[in-house]
Write an enzyme that holds these catalytic residues in place. Structure first.
Site, PDB file in Angstrom:
ATOM      1  N   HIS A   1       0.665  -1.218  -0.224  1.00  0.00           N
ATOM      2  CA  HIS A   1      -0.190  -0.287   0.301  1.00  0.00           C
ATOM      3  C   HIS A   1       0.885   1.606  -0.318  1.00  0.00           C
ATOM      4  O   HIS A   1       0.008   2.413   0.162  1.00  0.00           O
ATOM      5  CB  HIS A   1      -1.348  -0.243   1.058  1.00  0.00           C
ATOM      6  CG  HIS A   1      -0.198   0.331   2.512  1.00  0.00           C
ATOM      7  ND1 HIS A   1       0.029  -0.758   3.128  1.00  0.00           N
ATOM      8  CD2 HIS A   1      -0.196   1.339   3.486  1.00  0.00           C
ATOM      9  CE1 HIS A   1       1.098  -0.456   4.079  1.00  0.00           C
ATOM     10  NE2 HIS A   1       0.816   1.070   4.098  1.00  0.00           N
TER      11      HIS A   1
HETATM   12  C1  UD1 Z   1      -1.912   5.202   5.939  1.00  0.00           C
HETATM   13  C2  UD1 Z   1      -0.913   6.204   6.601  1.00  0.00           C
HETATM   14  C3  UD1 Z   1       0.373   4.809   6.724  1.00  0.00           C
HETATM   15  C4  UD1 Z   1       0.328   3.581   7.073  1.00  0.00           C
HETATM   16  C5  UD1 Z   1      -1.400   3.157   6.634  1.00  0.00           C
HETATM   17  C6  UD1 Z   1      -1.776   2.300   6.780  1.00  0.00           C
HETATM   18  C7  UD1 Z   1      -0.202   8.347   6.316  1.00  0.00           C
HETATM   19  C8  UD1 Z   1       0.522   8.786   5.680  1.00  0.00           C
HETATM   20  N1  UD1 Z   1      -0.007   6.800   6.185  1.00  0.00           N
HETATM   21  O1  UD1 Z   1      -1.814   5.423   4.794  1.00  0.00           O
HETATM   22  O2  UD1 Z   1       1.966   5.327   6.998  1.00  0.00           O
HETATM   23  O3  UD1 Z   1       1.077   2.468   6.517  1.00  0.00           O
HETATM   24  O4  UD1 Z   1      -2.583   4.399   6.790  1.00  0.00           O
HETATM   25  O5  UD1 Z   1      -2.859   1.727   6.295  1.00  0.00           O
HETATM   26  O6  UD1 Z   1      -0.687   8.420   7.816  1.00  0.00           O
HETATM   27  N2  UD1 Z   1      -9.322   4.649   1.905  1.00  0.00           N
HETATM   28  C9  UD1 Z   1     -10.413   4.328   1.943  1.00  0.00           C
HETATM   29  N3  UD1 Z   1     -11.173   4.022   3.239  1.00  0.00           N
HETATM   30  C10 UD1 Z   1     -10.481   4.373   4.652  1.00  0.00           C
HETATM   31  C11 UD1 Z   1      -9.062   4.828   4.430  1.00  0.00           C
HETATM   32  C12 UD1 Z   1      -8.648   4.995   2.958  1.00  0.00           C
HETATM   33  O7  UD1 Z   1     -10.859   3.722   0.866  1.00  0.00           O
HETATM   34  O8  UD1 Z   1     -10.947   4.107   5.501  1.00  0.00           O
HETATM   35  C13 UD1 Z   1      -8.067   5.326   0.675  1.00  0.00           C
HETATM   36  C14 UD1 Z   1      -8.883   6.666   0.075  1.00  0.00           C
HETATM   37  O9  UD1 Z   1      -8.972   7.049  -0.828  1.00  0.00           O
HETATM   38  C15 UD1 Z   1      -7.610   7.688   1.121  1.00  0.00           C
HETATM   39  C16 UD1 Z   1      -6.588   6.245   0.175  1.00  0.00           C
HETATM   40  O10 UD1 Z   1      -7.303   5.097   0.780  1.00  0.00           O
HETATM   41  O11 UD1 Z   1      -7.117   8.873  -0.171  1.00  0.00           O
HETATM   42  C17 UD1 Z   1      -5.621   6.868   1.208  1.00  0.00           C
HETATM   43  O12 UD1 Z   1      -5.196   6.878   2.489  1.00  0.00           O
HETATM   44  P1  UD1 Z   1      -4.343   7.603   3.644  1.00  0.00           P
HETATM   45  O13 UD1 Z   1      -5.433   7.434   5.272  1.00  0.00           O
HETATM   46  O14 UD1 Z   1      -4.164   8.326   3.015  1.00  0.00           O
HETATM   47  O15 UD1 Z   1      -3.695   6.683   3.584  1.00  0.00           O
HETATM   48  P2  UD1 Z   1      -2.812   5.149   3.273  1.00  0.00           P
HETATM   49  O16 UD1 Z   1      -2.227   4.579   2.065  1.00  0.00           O
HETATM   50  O17 UD1 Z   1      -3.997   4.605   4.120  1.00  0.00           O
END
Ligand code: UD1
Length: 364
Positions: free
Chosen positions: A201
C-alpha cells in the site's frame, strides 16, 4: 490525571489497545480516545475496535481522506477544539501516520504534554511521508517510548534529551501475543497447505502505474508457483483498478478485501512467506518466525533485518523472484525475537506514566 489517546489509521489501533488496557490499573488516571477519522471504512477501523475489545472512540473527528496538507490541517483544527475543551494532562500519539503528527503539533502549540508510542524509528528516507511524521513528532514529544534500542540511538543523535526517552519494547507485539490464540481460531479451513501472503500500500509501490504493473506481473509469476493471497488496501484497490495488468484474473492470485486483525494474523501464522511493504508486518513476521520479503529500499525497523526474518528486496523484482524461490526451496532465513518484544511493553509505558503522575501529584 486525564490522558487522551489519539488514533486515526489502521496501524494505530493495535498499538493503542494494550496501552489503554495497561493504564486501567492506575485509578488516578482517567482516559479517553479521540479517533481522527483518517481511516473510516468498517474493515479499516470499526472491526479493529471490536476484535481488540476496545470501547468505541469517545470522539470521532471524521476528517476522512484528502491530500497530506488537507488531512493534517483538518485533524489539527478539529483536535485543537477538543483539547481546548477537555484540557488533557497528557496526549498519547501512536506510530507515524498523519494523525500522529497533527495531534502532536496541536499539543506542542498549546503547551499540553505529548507522549509518542513507537518513537525513534527512522528509515532515513524523507520521500516517505511517515518519515517526516516521525521526525516532527519526536522533536515535539515530551515522553518518547521506543520499541528497540536503535530508536534510542536515533533520538540521541537528533539531540533529544535522554531523560525523555524510555525503551519500552513493542506494543504491537503485546496485542499479537494476547490475540494469537483467537487468531489461530480464525484461520479458514480451506487455506492452501502452502501460500504467499501479500500486502502492498505504500505510495512508492502503488501510486506509480508503470511500477505497479511490473510488481503485479511479478506477483502473477509467483502465483504460477504457489497460491498468493492478497488482501488489498483501499489505496491499492484504486490503483489496481486502473492498472493494465490482468492480475485479478491471474491464476493462483486471490485478491480480497482488507482483512480484520484476527483473520490477517491467523494467515500470517500459516504463511510460507509474506511479501509486504508495511512496517508493522515486518515486525509481526519477525516475532512469528515467518520469512518476510519487504518491497522497499529501506526500513525504519532495521532490527527485523539484523535480528529477524525480514529481507529487503528493494525495487529489484528479479531479487524478489529469486528470494521467493529460495524460500520455496526451504532456504529460510532464521531469526530471533528482539529484546522487550515480550507482550509487556504497554505495562512498562503505563509504569512510566503512572510514576510521573505520582511525582506530579506529590509535588503539586
Ligand atoms: C496511512 C498511513 C500509512 C499507514 C497506512 C495503513 C499516513 C501518511 N499514511 O496510509 O503510514 O501505513 O495508513 O493503512 O498517515 N481510504 C479508504 N477507506 C479508508 C481509508 C482510506 O477508502 O478507511 C482510501 C482513500 O481513498 C484514501 C486512501 O485510501 O485517499 C489513502 O488513505 P490515507 O489515510 O491517505 O493513507 P493510507 O495509504 O491509508
Amino acid at each position: 490525571m486525564k490522558i487522551c489517546h489519539v488514533v486515526g489509521a489502521r496501524p494505530n489501533f493495535m498499538k493503542a489497545a494494550p496501552v489503554l488496557r495497561a493504564l486501567r490499573s492506575y485509578p488516578a488516571i482517567e482516559q479517553y480516545v479521540v479517533h481522527t477519522g483518517q481511516h473510516y471504512d468498517f474493515n479499516m477501523s470499526d472491526v479493529f475496535f471490536q476484535q481488540l475489545e476496545m470501547a468505541p472512540p469517545d470522539i470521532n473527528l471524521q476528517v476522512g481522506s484528502g491530500s497530506h496538507a488537507q488531512q493534517t490541517a483538518q485533524i489539527m483544527s478539529r483536535f485543537e477544539a477538543v483539547v481546548l475543551e477537555r484540557q488533557p494532562d497528557l496526549v498519547l500519539v501512536y506510530g507515524d501516520v498523519n494523525s500522529t503528527v497533527a495531534a502532536a503539533l496541536v499539543c506542542a502549540k498549546l503547551g499540553i504534554r505529548v507522549g509518542h508510542v513507537e518513537a525513534g524509528l527512522r528509515s532515513f528516507d524523507r520521500a516517505m511521508p511517515e518519515e517526516i511524521n516521525r521526525l516532527v513528532t519526536d522533536q515535539l514529544a515530551d515522553m518518547l517510548f521506543t520499541p528497540s534500542a536503535d530508536g534510542n540511538a536515533n533520538l540521541a543523535r537528533e539531540g533529544v534529551s535522554p531523560e525523555k526517552v524510555h525503551l519500552a519494547g513493542n506494543v504491537m507485539i503485546d496485542t499479537l501475543v494476547r490475540m494469537l490464540p483467537a487468531a489461530r481460531q480464525a484461520i479458514p479451513a480451506d487455506l492452501p497447505e502452502r501460500f504467499v501472503l501479500v500486502t502492498l500500500h505504500r505510495p512508492s509501490n502503488v501510486d506509480n502505474p508503470e511500477w505497479l504493473d511490473k510488481l503485479l506481473e511479478a506477483l502473477a509469476a509467483i502465483g504460477r508457483k504457489i497460491p498468493v493471497l492478497f488482501p488489498v488496501h483501499p489505496r491499492t484497490r484504486q490503483h489496481i483498478a486502473a492498472s493494465e495488468s490482468s492480475l485479478a484474473s491471474a491464476r493462483g492470485i486471490r485478491l480480497m478485501d482488507p482483512l480484520p486483525y484476527l483473520q490477517f494474523l491467523g494467515l500470517q501464522t500459516r504463511a510460507t512467506l509474506v511479501v509486504t511493504d508495511s512496517g508493522g508486518i515486518q515486525e509481526e513476521t519477525t516475532f512469528l518466525g515467518v520469512p518476510c520479503l519487504t518491497v522497499r529500499e529501506n526500513t525504519e525497523r532495521p532490527i527485523t533485518v539484523t535480528s529477524g526474518t525480514n529481507l529487503l528486496v528493494g525495487q529489484d523484482l528479479q531479487k524478489l523472484l529469486t528470494e521467493v524461490e529460495r524460500v520455496l526451496d526451504g532456504n529460510v532465513k532464521q531469526g530471533c525475537v528482539p529484546p522487550l518484544w515480550d507482550g509487556h511493553a504497554a505495562d512498562r509505558i503505563a509504569a512510566v506514566i503512572g510514576e510521573k503522575n505520582v511525582l506530579a501529584v506529590a509535588k503539586g
